[in-house]
Design an enzyme around this catalytic site. Structure first.
Site, short mmCIF file in Angstrom:
data_model
loop_
_atom_site.label_atom_id
_atom_site.label_comp_id
_atom_site.label_asym_id
_atom_site.label_seq_id
_atom_site.Cartn_x
_atom_site.Cartn_y
_atom_site.Cartn_z
N HIS A 1 1.38 43.98 82.08
CA HIS A 1 1.38 42.75 82.64
C HIS A 1 0.05 41.98 82.49
O HIS A 1 -0.92 42.70 82.75
CB HIS A 1 1.86 42.75 84.12
CG HIS A 1 3.16 42.92 84.29
ND1 HIS A 1 3.67 44.28 85.13
CD2 HIS A 1 4.30 42.51 83.61
CE1 HIS A 1 5.03 44.19 84.97
NE2 HIS A 1 5.29 43.21 84.28
N GLU B 1 -3.06 42.02 85.01
CA GLU B 1 -3.35 43.28 85.63
C GLU B 1 -4.58 44.03 84.94
O GLU B 1 -4.37 45.11 84.34
CB GLU B 1 -2.12 44.16 85.93
CG GLU B 1 -1.12 43.48 86.76
CD GLU B 1 0.32 44.07 86.59
OE1 GLU B 1 0.36 45.00 86.16
OE2 GLU B 1 1.23 43.36 87.22
N HIS C 1 -0.33 49.81 86.05
CA HIS C 1 -0.14 48.34 86.94
C HIS C 1 -1.00 48.21 87.94
O HIS C 1 -1.76 49.11 88.42
CB HIS C 1 1.23 48.16 87.15
CG HIS C 1 2.24 48.30 85.86
ND1 HIS C 1 2.91 46.90 85.69
CD2 HIS C 1 2.91 49.12 85.15
CE1 HIS C 1 3.78 47.09 84.59
NE2 HIS C 1 3.64 48.74 84.52
N GLU D 1 0.41 51.98 90.45
CA GLU D 1 -0.01 50.63 90.63
C GLU D 1 -1.25 50.82 91.26
O GLU D 1 -1.44 51.36 92.44
CB GLU D 1 1.02 50.08 91.90
CG GLU D 1 2.50 49.58 91.27
CD GLU D 1 2.55 48.33 90.58
OE1 GLU D 1 1.75 47.77 90.57
OE2 GLU D 1 3.82 48.20 90.11
O1 0X9 Z 1 7.83 45.14 88.70
C1 0X9 Z 1 7.16 45.67 87.88
O2 0X9 Z 1 7.37 45.61 86.63
C2 0X9 Z 1 6.09 46.72 88.54
N1 0X9 Z 1 5.12 46.29 89.55
S1 0X9 Z 1 4.20 44.93 89.08
O3 0X9 Z 1 3.86 44.32 90.10
N2 0X9 Z 1 2.89 45.60 88.43
O4 0X9 Z 1 4.86 43.86 88.37
C3 0X9 Z 1 6.70 48.10 89.09
C4 0X9 Z 1 7.59 48.66 87.96
C5 0X9 Z 1 8.36 49.89 88.59
N3 0X9 Z 1 9.56 50.14 88.38
C6 0X9 Z 1 9.72 50.99 87.56
N4 0X9 Z 1 8.81 51.86 86.78
N5 0X9 Z 1 11.01 51.18 87.17
ZN ZN Z 2 2.57 45.12 86.54
#
Ligand code: 0X9
Ligand code: ZN
Ligand code: CA
Ligand code: CA
Ligand code: CA
Length: 416
Positions: free
Chosen positions: A178, A181, A307, A380
């Site tokens: 992303h 980030e 992330h 995260e």
């Molecule tokens: O939504 C996302 O892609 C991630 N959160 S973010 O705020 N950085 O965009 C979380 C992804 C977690 N889901 C999986 N790993 N399946």
């Molecule tokens: Zn992310």
């Protein structure tokens, strides 16, 4: 039975959002904008989202989810607002948000003033080249392919005899899927510098490096991160730079688009793309991971995709609320939970299955595990809550990347 109230997709809290907006330049209404980007957007708080099901409903409207919790903070246009209200949500406005104009192919001189300690794509590349030249035999630099705009997707390998494919368990770290980030890119650089600079004088680092092959991809989405810092200010950009942007973490080819955890609309912040691996970046990384299947055996055993933000350790599957599913036995789920909790105990993050937040389909973790049985986590990183969201000052880089050293050691150990 689930609780949880953490956040995820972005900035948080009314205070930090206002601070962020105050620091952002509103774009002049000149020049071409991509379709869908011109509508006025506001920040809203959606109240009463105290279950993953409700948060998934919110995310599915195509809004940009900034925080997912008991209430969910989003950036939405008028149409998405109407949809949220028609779904029965109570929605409160938290002020205006205006996305700056496109600058295709932008190249940033450095981060916005005061944040120069972060690394631009060019600075990352120079750091990687330096790691190789300073540590002959210990590191090699290559690329898994090119981004949409043609940037090399840098791949650094660290091991004893790094130029040789030895029979050692392999570990992968990926960062910056992303765009905004940016702290994650610094995390990958921390891993690079720690395992190369630390090799000569630190016995445990030497042991890990000698017995593993450590792969690092610091910028999975370099077009997005360069765009996000272009013009001397932040743009709150998440996706890649292909058309209106594809969310790389909804574009992976395991249960792609299956389950309401992504969007088919190009303007959505969670646009999955027209097909799995339609994004050159995910296609290149996945092809390279496929190539690490040698003689029928996947060499990469464990993986962290970094992330921001919310301070979470997340494990698959993201596409289903269930703990077990085809390809995920109860014993395997327990392994994910045990190691996830063990890592979280070292950095004081919150461990949970990723769907405890909201459903995501086409995520990297689901593909790594579902297709390759790679023990794959999402971290995260800092901060936990509202402030300072995606844009922590560069002063925190050292503290917040070092914070994950022991978790990084654990995921390397888990590779075997
Ligand atoms: O939504 C996302 O892609 C991630 N959160 S973010 O705020 N950085 O965009 C979380 C992804 C977690 N889901 C999986 N790993 N399946
Ligand atoms: Zn992310
Ligand atoms: Ca810099
Ligand atoms: Ca080796
Ligand atoms: Ca090998």
């Amino acid at each position: 039975m689930r609780k949880r109230r953490s956040l995820v997709l972005a900035v948080g809290g009314a205070v930090s959002i206002l601070a962020l907006l105050a620091g952002m330049t509103t774009a002049p209404a000149t020049g071409a904008q991509p379709a869908g980007a011109q509508a006025q957007q506001n920040i809203y708080e959606v109240l009463g989202t105290n279950s993953p099901q409700l948060r998934t409903q919110v995310a599915n409207t195509g809004v940009d989810v900034l925080e997912a919790g008991t209430s969910t903070v989003v950036i939405a246009n008028a149409q998405q607002l109407a949809t949220l209200r028609s779904l029965g949500f109570t929605v409160e406005s938290r002020g205006a948000f205006q996305r700056p104009l496109d600058q295709p192919g932008a190249v940033a001189a450095d981060f916005p003033a005061g944040d120069e300690g972060y690394h631009t794509y060019a600075e990352v590349t120079a750091e990687l080249q330096k790691a190789v030249s300073d540590h002959a035999g210990l590191a090699t630099l290559s690329s898994v392919g090119k981004s949409y705009e043609g940037r090399e997707l840098n791949l650094l390998k660290i091991s004893d005899n790094a130029g040789t494919d030895e029979n050692e368990p392999e570990v992968l770290f990926t960062c910056n899927q992303h765009a905004r980030e940016h702290l994650t890119t610094e995390m990958c650089l921390r891993i690079v510098n720690r395992f190369t600079d630390g090799y000569a004088n630190n016995a445990s680092i030497k042991q890990m490096v000698d017995t593993h092959e450590i792969w690092v991809i610091p910028n999975v989405n370099p077009d997005g991160s360069e765009y996000d810092i272009s013009g001397g200010r932040y743009h709150m950009w998440r996706k890649n730079r292909q058309g209106q942007g594809t969310d790389p973490n909804r574009n992976w080819g395991f249960q792609w688009g299956c389950c309401g955890g992504s969007s088919g609309s190009p303007s959505s912040e969670t646009y999955r793309g027209p097909s799995a691996f339609s994004a050159p970046e995910t296609r290149a990384v996945s092809n390279w991971v496929n190539s690490r299947r040698v003689g029928g055996a996947q060499q990469i055993k464990s993986h962290i995709d970094f992330h921001t933000y919310s301070e979470l350790v997340l494990w698959p599957y993201g596409y289903t609320y269930n703990d077990t599913a085809p390809g995920m036995t109860a014993a395997e789920a327990k392994r994910f939970q045990d190691l996830g909790r063990q890592m979280a105990a070292t950095n004081n993050y919150t461990p949970e299955q990723s769907s405890d937040l909201y459903i995501t389909d086409g995520s990297v973790n689901d593909w790594m595990w579902g297709n390759h049985k790679i023990l794959s986590y999402t971290f995260e990183m800092y901060p936990r809550g509202s402030n300072p969201g995606f844009y922590p000052p560069d002063e925190v880089i050292g503290r917040e990347t070092t914070r994950n050293d022991r978790a990084v050691d654990l995921i390397i150990g888990a590779a075997g």
